[in-house]
Scaffold this active site. Structure first.
Site, short mmCIF file in Angstrom:
data_model
loop_
_atom_site.label_atom_id
_atom_site.label_comp_id
_atom_site.label_asym_id
_atom_site.label_seq_id
_atom_site.Cartn_x
_atom_site.Cartn_y
_atom_site.Cartn_z
N LYS A 284 -6.35 -6.77 108.05
CA LYS A 284 -6.22 -6.36 106.64
C LYS A 284 -5.97 -7.57 105.87
O LYS A 284 -5.08 -8.39 105.94
CB LYS A 284 -5.35 -5.05 106.35
N ASP B 230 -12.96 -3.41 100.67
CA ASP B 230 -11.97 -2.21 100.92
C ASP B 230 -11.68 -2.04 99.19
O ASP B 230 -12.64 -2.13 98.57
CB ASP B 230 -10.52 -2.78 101.54
N GLY C 153 -13.14 15.31 96.77
CA GLY C 153 -13.43 13.86 96.70
C GLY C 153 -14.75 13.58 96.93
O GLY C 153 -15.31 13.29 97.91
N GLY D 104 -17.08 11.39 96.50
CA GLY D 104 -17.64 9.97 96.29
C GLY D 104 -18.51 9.62 97.45
O GLY D 104 -19.23 10.35 97.96
N ASN D 105 -18.26 8.41 97.85
CA ASN D 105 -19.15 7.62 98.94
C ASN D 105 -18.85 8.54 100.14
O ASN D 105 -20.09 8.89 100.73
CB ASN D 105 -18.78 6.16 99.19
N ALA D 106 -17.92 8.51 100.90
CA ALA D 106 -17.78 9.23 102.12
C ALA D 106 -18.01 10.78 101.99
O ALA D 106 -18.61 11.26 102.73
CB ALA D 106 -16.38 9.11 102.68
N GLY D 107 -17.20 11.30 101.01
CA GLY D 107 -17.40 12.75 100.70
C GLY D 107 -18.95 13.45 100.62
O GLY D 107 -19.37 14.52 101.00
#
Ligand code: NAD
Length: 420
Positions: free
Chosen positions: A109, A149, A221, A223-226
């Site tokens: 990371k 990220d 949420g 957003g992208n993932a949800g």
């Protein structure tokens, strides 16, 4: 946000998790020590020419946590709160995430302490390129492969790819993933996290006693993932998404929302709230709503000792990183709620990053259908492995996922042996 955790050092948490799994696996002192130390860390203070003409010095980090299974993989974040211990913890978690889905990768990371909202685009580009130049000696397609990220995106990756390629004298697309398609990005990368999460939910539904067709879903949420997970569950698997939320609040519709239409509404108005035909709900209510499947897809520390008892879902799929605190985990285990832990449930993103890298280094690109089919296989196999270990050892899925991951890393370390 509900958060009954104290401000604790994330790397201490990461090391405690390693100890817990090391106990379950009966690992001896030396191997534990290896697992609890990042292999390589770079701290770099570097100047950037600002728009006003003067220079400013930024601090950036790259931690390559473990490379026993292959090149390390992990994102780079731009945030004022970036710290070396946070980067170490995130690098450790990337190591386990790559291992649980059996990618031939270690974990890494990186980050720069900065507030990108207060920088111009030119300043962000110069900061990115200088940081990338400082990383050149320690990154590369066979060494360490960054990705986007928090507050970094495909443009950031394009600048890093270009800077690295300039240093090498030829184009090296495989040095980063999450690139634009025009530079060797992969089809399907944008929706991979949500899609992978939907596949894991599909696999877990049966063992959890659920029929996915008609099962009710709530997403915190959108957003992208949800939003992607909600759309796939609804359109491809026939589930009924009844509640979704974002920072401004949530919406509920008993006979099911159309996730695509909610996405368009959010795109137009900036929020899911006020979606025609829906009732408003709070983010707290979303977590406690009477649904079959709950998908926390926003922030960490949302399911806590305060609300765990009130959760009614049969399956919790962690699209977000770290949404559940350990005390809540215990409650869910006792209530026989199936938790699909983050390192498994949101590993679709890093899996398609791996596909992107594999395509880049062979210079041969796959169709969207091929990407999704391969993603399905990885997520399905990974869930099966974690579920089998959970059954065998009578532990919850999170422990099982860590056992699978850490055992794989330990096997690689021990089979390679310690040099010299
Ligand atoms: P995103 O910014 O696209 O979406 C986050 C959503 O959460 C937004 O709609 C936002 O409004 C909402 N939100 C923020 N705070 C909230 C709150 N308190 N209550 C309700 N909603 C809130 O981000 P994303 O990429 O979808 O990431 C979401 C989570 O998934 C993060 O934890 C991230 O680390 C994790 N994740 C994402 C990926 C990926 O590839 N996108 C991969 C792995 C893990």
């Amino acid at each position: 946000m509900p958060n009954d955790g104290e401000a604790i050092n994330p790397f201490e948490t990461a090391k405690r998790q390693i100890d817990i799994v090391a106990d379950l696996l009966g690992l001896r002192g030396g191997i534990r020590e290896i697992l609890k130390h990042p292999k390589r860390e770079l701290t770099v203070n570097f100047p950037v020419r600002m728009d006003h003409g003067d220079y400013r010095v930024f601090t950036g980090y790259r931690v390559q946590y473990n490379m026993a299974r292959g090149p390390s993989k992990g994102g780079i974040r731009y945030h004022p709160q970036v710290s070396l211990d946070e980067v170490r913890a995130l690098a450790a978690w990337m190591t386990w995430k790559c291992a649980v889905v059996n990618l031939p990768y270690g974990g890494a990371k990186g980050g720069i302490i900065c507030d990108p909202k207060k920088l111009s685009k030119g300043e962000v580009e110069r900061m990115t390129r200088r940081f990338a130049a400082e990383l050149v000696p320690i990154i590369g397609p066979e060494v360490d492969i960054p990705a986007p990220d928090v507050y970094t995106d495909s443009q950031t990756m394009a600048w890093i790819m270009d800077t690295y390629s300039m240093a090498k004298g030829h184009s090296v697309p495989g040095v980063v993933t999450g690139k634009p398609l025009s530079l060797g990005g992969s089809e399907g990368r944008g929706e991979a996290t949500g899609r992978g999460c939907a596949y894991v939910i599909r696999e877990a539904a049966g063992p959890a006693g659920l029929k996915l067709k008609g099962a009710t879903v709530a997403v915190q949420g959108f957003g992208n993932a949800g939003s992607v997970a909600a759309t796939i569950l609804s359109e491809e698997f026939g589930a009924k998404v009844v509640a979704v939320s974002d920072t401004k609040g949530g919406v509920f519709k008993a006979d099911g929302l159309n996730p695509k239409a909610v996405g368009e509404h959010k795109h137009k108005t900036g929020s899911v709230t006020g979606f025609p035909g829906s009732k408003p709900v709070s983010n707290e209510e979303i977590l406690e709503s009477k649904v079959d499947i709950l998908i926390p897809a926003a922030l960490e520390n949302q399911l806590t000792r305060k609300n765990a008892d009130k959760v009614q879902a049969k399956v919790i799929a962690e699209a977000a990183n770290g949404p559940t605190v350990p005390e809540a985990d215990q409650v869910f285990f006792e209530k026989k709620i199936t938790v699909l832990p983050d390192i498994l449930a949101n590993a679709g993103g890093v899996t398609v990053s791996y596909f992107e890298w594999a395509q880049d280094i062979q210079g041969y690109y796959w169709s969207l259908a091929e990407v999704n089919q391969r993603l399905d296989r990885v997520m399905t196999d990974s869930y099966a492995r974690v579920h089998a270990v959970a059954e065998e050892r009578k532990v919850h899925n999170r422990s099982a996922a860590y056992i699978v991951a850490i055992q794989r890393v330990v096997d690689a370390i021990q089979t390679r042996g310690i040099y010299p």
